[in-house]
Design a protein around this motif. Structure first.
Motif, PDB file in Angstrom:
ATOM      1  N   LYS A  94       0.801  -1.229   0.000  1.00  0.00           N
ATOM      2  CA  LYS A  94       0.000   0.000   0.000  1.00  0.00           C
ATOM      3  C   LYS A  94       0.839   1.287   0.000  1.00  0.00           C
ATOM      4  N   VAL A  95       2.138   1.154  -0.206  1.00  0.00           N
ATOM      5  CA  VAL A  95       2.981   2.362  -0.266  1.00  0.00           C
ATOM      6  C   VAL A  95       2.611   3.151  -1.520  1.00  0.00           C
ATOM      7  N   PRO A  96       2.358   4.462  -1.397  1.00  0.00           N
ATOM      8  CA  PRO A  96       1.960   5.249  -2.571  1.00  0.00           C
ATOM      9  C   PRO A  96       3.012   5.222  -3.682  1.00  0.00           C
ATOM     10  N   GLU A  97       2.516   5.277  -4.901  1.00  0.00           N
ATOM     11  CA  GLU A  97       3.352   5.251  -6.096  1.00  0.00           C
ATOM     12  C   GLU A  97       4.481   6.288  -6.035  1.00  0.00           C
ATOM     13  N   ASP A  98       4.181   7.477  -5.521  1.00  0.00           N
ATOM     14  CA  ASP A  98       5.164   8.568  -5.576  1.00  0.00           C
ATOM     15  C   ASP A  98       6.181   8.542  -4.426  1.00  0.00           C
ATOM     16  N   SER A  99       6.136   7.526  -3.584  1.00  0.00           N
ATOM     17  CA  SER A  99       7.136   7.461  -2.503  1.00  0.00           C
ATOM     18  C   SER A  99       8.463   6.947  -3.043  1.00  0.00           C
ATOM     19  N   ASP A 100       9.548   7.615  -2.650  1.00  0.00           N
ATOM     20  CA  ASP A 100      10.882   7.183  -3.067  1.00  0.00           C
ATOM     21  C   ASP A 100      11.489   6.257  -2.032  1.00  0.00           C
ATOM     22  N   ILE A 101      11.191   6.552  -0.772  1.00  0.00           N
ATOM     23  CA  ILE A 101      11.852   5.884   0.354  1.00  0.00           C
ATOM     24  C   ILE A 101      10.793   5.264   1.267  1.00  0.00           C
ATOM     25  N   VAL A 102      11.079   4.037   1.718  1.00  0.00           N
ATOM     26  CA  VAL A 102      10.201   3.353   2.667  1.00  0.00           C
ATOM     27  C   VAL A 102      10.987   3.084   3.949  1.00  0.00           C
ATOM     28  N   LEU A 103      10.436   3.551   5.061  1.00  0.00           N
ATOM     29  CA  LEU A 103      11.014   3.235   6.368  1.00  0.00           C
ATOM     30  C   LEU A 103      10.117   2.180   7.013  1.00  0.00           C
ATOM     31  N   ILE A 104      10.722   1.263   7.745  1.00  0.00           N
ATOM     32  CA  ILE A 104       9.945   0.268   8.485  1.00  0.00           C
ATOM     33  C   ILE A 104      10.347   0.409   9.949  1.00  0.00           C
ATOM     34  N   HIS A 105       9.346   0.632  10.809  1.00  0.00           N
ATOM     35  CA  HIS A 105       9.657   0.917  12.210  1.00  0.00           C
ATOM     36  C   HIS A 105       8.683   0.194  13.141  1.00  0.00           C
ATOM     37  N   ASP A 106       9.219  -0.526  14.110  1.00  0.00           N
ATOM     38  CA  ASP A 106       8.394  -1.271  15.068  1.00  0.00           C
ATOM     39  C   ASP A 106       7.449  -0.358  15.850  1.00  0.00           C
ATOM     40  N   GLY A 107       6.184  -0.773  15.923  1.00  0.00           N
ATOM     41  CA  GLY A 107       5.228  -0.025  16.739  1.00  0.00           C
ATOM     42  C   GLY A 107       5.606   0.024  18.206  1.00  0.00           C
ATOM     43  N   ALA A 108       6.371  -0.960  18.648  1.00  0.00           N
ATOM     44  CA  ALA A 108       6.749  -1.058  20.051  1.00  0.00           C
ATOM     45  C   ALA A 108       8.079  -0.363  20.356  1.00  0.00           C
ATOM     46  N   ARG A 109       8.492   0.560  19.464  1.00  0.00           N
ATOM     47  CA  ARG A 109       9.776   1.257  19.666  1.00  0.00           C
ATOM     48  C   ARG A 109       9.497   2.759  19.686  1.00  0.00           C
ATOM     49  N   PRO A 110       9.016   3.271  20.833  1.00  0.00           N
ATOM     50  CA  PRO A 110       8.473   4.636  20.876  1.00  0.00           C
ATOM     51  C   PRO A 110       9.505   5.770  21.020  1.00  0.00           C
ATOM     52  N   PHE A 111      10.769   5.454  21.291  1.00  0.00           N
ATOM     53  CA  PHE A 111      11.710   6.539  21.630  1.00  0.00           C
ATOM     54  C   PHE A 111      12.652   6.926  20.509  1.00  0.00           C
ATOM     55  N   VAL A 112      12.309   6.556  19.280  1.00  0.00           N
ATOM     56  CA  VAL A 112      13.144   6.967  18.153  1.00  0.00           C
ATOM     57  C   VAL A 112      13.043   8.485  18.009  1.00  0.00           C
ATOM     58  N   GLY A 113      14.162   9.123  17.692  1.00  0.00           N
ATOM     59  CA  GLY A 113      14.161  10.577  17.576  1.00  0.00           C
ATOM     60  C   GLY A 113      14.206  11.019  16.120  1.00  0.00           C
ATOM     61  N   ALA A 114      13.843  12.286  15.891  1.00  0.00           N
ATOM     62  CA  ALA A 114      13.851  12.848  14.535  1.00  0.00           C
ATOM     63  C   ALA A 114      15.242  12.745  13.914  1.00  0.00           C
ATOM     64  N   GLU A 115      16.258  12.894  14.741  1.00  0.00           N
ATOM     65  CA  GLU A 115      17.636  12.839  14.242  1.00  0.00           C
ATOM     66  C   GLU A 115      17.951  11.470  13.616  1.00  0.00           C
ATOM     67  N   GLN A 116      17.536  10.409  14.311  1.00  0.00           N
ATOM     68  CA  GLN A 116      17.790   9.057  13.794  1.00  0.00           C
ATOM     69  C   GLN A 116      16.949   8.791  12.538  1.00  0.00           C
ATOM     70  N   ILE A 117      15.712   9.263  12.548  1.00  0.00           N
ATOM     71  CA  ILE A 117      14.849   9.071  11.378  1.00  0.00           C
ATOM     72  C   ILE A 117      15.501   9.732  10.159  1.00  0.00           C
ATOM     73  N   LYS A 118      15.949  10.979  10.341  1.00  0.00           N
ATOM     74  CA  LYS A 118      16.581  11.721   9.237  1.00  0.00           C
ATOM     75  C   LYS A 118      17.843  11.023   8.741  1.00  0.00           C
ATOM     76  N   GLN A 119      18.656  10.544   9.694  1.00  0.00           N
ATOM     77  CA  GLN A 119      19.895   9.864   9.296  1.00  0.00           C
ATOM     78  C   GLN A 119      19.628   8.632   8.455  1.00  0.00           C
ATOM     79  N   THR A 120      18.588   7.860   8.816  1.00  0.00           N
ATOM     80  CA  THR A 120      18.315   6.660   8.001  1.00  0.00           C
ATOM     81  C   THR A 120      17.770   7.066   6.632  1.00  0.00           C
ATOM     82  N   ILE A 121      17.022   8.142   6.569  1.00  0.00           N
ATOM     83  CA  ILE A 121      16.539   8.599   5.248  1.00  0.00           C
ATOM     84  C   ILE A 121      17.735   9.014   4.372  1.00  0.00           C
TER      85      ILE A 121
END
Ligand code: CTP
Ligand code: MG
Length: 228
Positions: A94-121
């Motif tokens: 169900k990822v939209p056609e126009d998405s370039d990047i897909v992140l997969i993140h556990d629902g049970a991992r609530p303390f991820v920060g914006a910095e880490q998200i950006k770095q993986t992107i």
């Protein structure tokens, strides 16, 4: 760059031994899953969030999580499957056609920060595939079925992996399609890329606080993180 995050949250949390699935346990009156979604909702790099939950929890999640906390980026709430991999695959479809990047993140991992998200992107764009991880603190032993030690790998080369695991859409889609066709079941997303695609996967150094809430001890730690 358009980014979609898939959040698998369809597990039963057996190791937590709680009466409800661990992602719905509340800390300060708010379900763990809502903290996880918050991290991506607040991150400007993310356009879409796909939530994958248990069949019986779709309505609850829509009303008590997405509507209640006024999340704006959720584009789908899907029913998950038997294994985490099956749940993620529902999201991949169900990822939209126009998405370039897909992140997969556990629902049970609530303390991820914006910095880490950006770095993986950033690393996902650059290398096509990356995972967040931390250097292991403990020495790790390999044992046989009788619990006899057979090897002690060099700790400098060992990392404990976390999420997000972040990929170019075409790569992760292909790896998942091949794995589902083969009935091959892996313990994390990057393992499928390792098995089916001939590309290097980058390890991105994360932070130790990005824990996956798994057992009751983790709830004590989680409460402290929220209050600090
Ligand atoms: N998950 C999922 N679908 C499954 C199994 C797991 O979407 N069939 C999700 C979980 O909800 C969790 C993430 O994948 O957010 C990581 O899995 P894990 O920590 O193993 O959660 P559970 O499988 O729920 O816990 P346990 O293994 O202790 O039963
Ligand atoms: Mg599990």
């Amino acid at each position: 760059v358009q980014c979609t995050v898939i959040i698998p949250a369809a597990g039963k949390g057996k190791r937590m031994k709680h009466d409800k699935s661990k992602q719905y346990i509340e800390i300060d009156g708010k379900p763990i899953l809502a903290y996880t979604i918050d991290a991506f909702e607040k991150c400007d790099e993310i356009q879409n969030i796909i939530l994958v939950v248990g069949k019986e929890e779709v309505d609850y999640c829509r009303k008590e999580i997405v509507e209640k906390y006024k999340f704006q980026k959720i584009i789908a709430i899907l029913e998950g499957g038997k294994e985490r991999q099956d749940s993620v695959y529902e999201g991949i479809k169900k990822v939209p056609e126009d998405s370039d990047i897909v992140l997969i993140h556990d629902g049970a991992r609530p303390f991820v920060g914006a910095e880490q998200i950006k770095q993986t992107i950033d690393n996902g764009i650059r290398y096509g595939a990356c995972v967040l991880g931390v250097k292991v603190k403990d020495t790790i032993k390999v044992v046989d079925d009788d619990n006899n030690i057979v090897d002690t790998p060099n700790r400098n080369n060992l990392w404990a992996i976390q999420t997000p695991q972040t990929f170019k859409k075409e790569l992760i889609t292909l790896a998942y399609q091949k794995a589902q066709n083969d009935n091959y079941c892996a313990t994390d997303d990057s393992m499928l890329v390792e098995k089916y695609l001939d590309i290097k996967i980058k390890m991105v150094e994360g932070i130790y606080s990005n824990i996956k809430i798994t057992t009751t001890e983790d709830l004590v730690i989680a409460k402290n993180f929220i209050h600090q």
